[in-house]
Design an enzyme around this catalytic site. Structure first.
Site, PDB file in Angstrom:
ATOM      1  N   ASP A  73       0.843  -1.197   0.000  1.00 19.98           N
ATOM      2  CA  ASP A  73       0.000   0.000   0.000  1.00 19.98           C
ATOM      3  C   ASP A  73       0.880   1.249   0.000  1.00 19.98           C
ATOM      4  O   ASP A  73       1.966   1.265   0.570  1.00 19.98           O
ATOM      5  CB  ASP A  73      -0.978   0.003   1.181  1.00 19.98           C
ATOM      6  CG  ASP A  73      -0.400  -0.606   2.446  1.00 19.98           C
ATOM      7  OD1 ASP A  73       0.810  -0.865   2.503  1.00 19.98           O
ATOM      8  OD2 ASP A  73      -1.169  -0.827   3.392  1.00 19.98           O
ATOM      9  N   HIS A 100       3.660   2.812   5.539  1.00 14.97           N
ATOM     10  CA  HIS A 100       3.548   2.410   4.138  1.00 14.97           C
ATOM     11  C   HIS A 100       4.816   2.729   3.352  1.00 14.97           C
ATOM     12  O   HIS A 100       5.066   2.115   2.315  1.00 14.97           O
ATOM     13  CB  HIS A 100       2.334   3.066   3.483  1.00 14.97           C
ATOM     14  CG  HIS A 100       1.023   2.611   4.045  1.00 14.97           C
ATOM     15  ND1 HIS A 100      -0.192   2.980   3.508  1.00 14.97           N
ATOM     16  CD2 HIS A 100       0.738   1.799   5.098  1.00 14.97           C
ATOM     17  CE1 HIS A 100      -1.170   2.431   4.218  1.00 14.97           C
ATOM     18  NE2 HIS A 100      -0.628   1.723   5.197  1.00 14.97           N
ATOM     19  N   GLU A 132      -5.773   3.364   3.479  1.00 11.98           N
ATOM     20  CA  GLU A 132      -6.240   3.972   4.723  1.00 11.98           C
ATOM     21  C   GLU A 132      -7.701   4.404   4.651  1.00 11.98           C
ATOM     22  O   GLU A 132      -8.389   4.448   5.669  1.00 11.98           O
ATOM     23  CB  GLU A 132      -5.362   5.179   5.080  1.00 11.98           C
ATOM     24  CG  GLU A 132      -3.913   4.837   5.391  1.00 11.98           C
ATOM     25  CD  GLU A 132      -3.751   4.035   6.662  1.00 11.98           C
ATOM     26  OE1 GLU A 132      -4.738   3.864   7.406  1.00 11.98           O
ATOM     27  OE2 GLU A 132      -2.635   3.568   6.914  1.00 11.98           O
ATOM     28  N   HIS A 159       2.603  -6.051   6.979  1.00 13.78           N
ATOM     29  CA  HIS A 159       2.317  -4.777   7.632  1.00 13.78           C
ATOM     30  C   HIS A 159       3.261  -4.614   8.813  1.00 13.78           C
ATOM     31  O   HIS A 159       3.481  -5.550   9.570  1.00 13.78           O
ATOM     32  CB  HIS A 159       0.868  -4.733   8.126  1.00 13.78           C
ATOM     33  CG  HIS A 159       0.367  -3.341   8.377  1.00 13.78           C
ATOM     34  ND1 HIS A 159       0.907  -2.511   9.333  1.00 13.78           N
ATOM     35  CD2 HIS A 159      -0.621  -2.614   7.784  1.00 13.78           C
ATOM     36  CE1 HIS A 159       0.283  -1.353   9.321  1.00 13.78           C
ATOM     37  NE2 HIS A 159      -0.651  -1.393   8.374  1.00 13.78           N
ATOM     38  N   HIS A 353      -0.302   5.435  13.156  1.00 16.74           N
ATOM     39  CA  HIS A 353      -1.294   6.508  13.067  1.00 16.74           C
ATOM     40  C   HIS A 353      -1.006   7.632  14.058  1.00 16.74           C
ATOM     41  O   HIS A 353      -1.768   8.594  14.140  1.00 16.74           O
ATOM     42  CB  HIS A 353      -2.733   6.011  13.241  1.00 16.74           C
ATOM     43  CG  HIS A 353      -3.212   5.164  12.099  1.00 16.74           C
ATOM     44  ND1 HIS A 353      -4.496   5.251  11.596  1.00 16.74           N
ATOM     45  CD2 HIS A 353      -2.600   4.230  11.345  1.00 16.74           C
ATOM     46  CE1 HIS A 353      -4.633   4.394  10.587  1.00 16.74           C
ATOM     47  NE2 HIS A 353      -3.487   3.750  10.422  1.00 16.74           N
TER      48      HIS A 353
END
Length: 379
Positions: A73, A100, A132, A159, A353
């Site tokens: 991603d 990412h 996202e 991830h 985040h």
């Protein structure tokens, strides 16, 4: 082959140009520039007019029996960076706060290796926009991006996680990420004066009752051995203290470890909302948007092979992990094409985040070596 310093520079270049969902134009151009410097003998590059920031690269295998897909991603988040790094984001209010930039760099490292060492099977690299938000994986699938020779027989992805030691591969059979859906509820009654409640229909009271009832869904409608979450994170009603609110708006999220469980929670949520509407003589409207954020359910056979390789390779640090309640739109692709997603440890005190998230760059080479080694054995 890309050197350690080149890989780190690529990651830092990408970190400085984060772009949000479906706006990743500079990111795509940077990826293209890097890929075009690789040996092109086995490579075929594809862009998608319907999804202009997506990028696909196919590697022709020697004697292919299947096509193995790998997804990275590419979008960032609307987060103002506070890491203080010399290579901090140059795009105000945007940041690669979910790693990412690491995902893309690992994918480029894997692609670079196989551009110089022709694989046995075909490989398909999907640099995906809009993970996202706006579910880029689902968009790509529905627009027919994976058709003909561009359709993988299997799909893989990783991830980053700060909760594992740097370079550790984490995985599990079954669900790795929960599925997630957005909830929007509106309750309509009758506004009025606070002194005359009998002449109004108070939606603050109705909203309070609904929130309480929602808490019973997971507690009383879901198998306690399984897991689900419903959170109402935003409530808006009324304009002043001495007036009764005739409208209440609620926003939240629901999460579950299987698509079946999500559908069960959704069904009960609709029933409870309708029941509150009826009991309070209110009009109740509910909207539940899941999009492509399905649970990441790893394929049993493929994942067993993946875990076996990682556990028995002395060069790999492997750890079995528990399911996470965070969402990932790779789940939609795994519902259509079997495959496996894993974690890559990047060991940091901050969580994804957050404005201070700073993954360890030494994880990049560990991720590349682990995936390259598995792919060669898997073929």
């Amino acid at each position: 082959m890309l050197t350690t310093s080149q890989l780190i520079q690529i990651r830092r270049d990408l970190h400085q140009i984060p772009e949000v969902a479906l706006q990743e134009h500079d990111t795509k151009q940077y990826l293209l520039k890097v890929i075009q410097q690789f040996d092109q003998q086995f490579l075929q590059i594809k862009t998608v007019p319907e999804l202009p920031t997506a990028l696909l690269v196919r590697v022709q295998g020697k004697q292919p029996k299947k096509t193995i897909g790998y997804r990275a991603d590419i979008d960032g988040l609307p987060v103002k960076e506070k890491t203080g790094l010399a290579f901090s984001s140059k795009n105000e209010g945007k940041m690669h706060a979910c790693g990412h930039d690491i995902h893309m760099t690992v994918a480029l490292g894997i692609l670079n290796y196989f551009s110089e060492h022709q694989p046995q099977d075909n490989l398909l690299f999907f640099f995906q926009p809009a993970e996202e938000s706006k579910n880029g994986g689902k968009l790509a699938y529905e627009q027919g991006v994976f058709a003909g020779e561009w359709r993988p027989d299997e799909f893989f992805a990783l991830h980053v996680t700060p909760d594992l030691p740097t370079g550790t591969i984490g995985c599990r059979n079954g669900t790795l990420f929960a599925g997630a859906a957005e909830i929007n509820i509106d309750l309509y009654g009758q506004d009025g004066h606070a002194a005359y409640p009998q002449r109004a229909n108070d939606m603050v009271v109705a909203a309070a009752a609904l929130i309480s009832q929602i808490q019973t869904i997971v507690a009383r409608s879901i198998d306690p051995i399984e897991s689900g979450v419903i959170t109402i994170g935003k409530v808006r009603a009324g304009t002043i203290r001495n007036a009764i609110a005739g409208h209440a708006h609620l926003e939240g999220t629901l999460r579950g470890l299987t698509q079946t469980m999500i559908e069960q929670i959704e069904k009960r949520l609709r029933e409870v909302t309708a029941g509150i509407g009826q009991s309070f003589a209110a009009r109740a409207e509910i909207e539940i948007n899941q999009g492509g954020y399905w649970p990441v359910e790893n394929d049993p056979k493929i994942t067993a092979e993946f875990i076996d390789y990682m556990k028995n390779n002395p060069a790999v640090k492997y750890q079995e992990t528990e399911p996470a309640m965070t969402g990932e739109d790779f789940g939609y692709l795994l519902a259509k094409i079997p495959g496996t997603m894993c974690w890559l440890g990047v060991e940091d005190d901050s969580q994804p985040h957050s404005a201070t998230f700073n993954p360890q760059e030494s994880a990049i080479e560990a991720g590349i070596k682990a995936i390259v080694g598995f792919f060669e054995e898997h073929m």
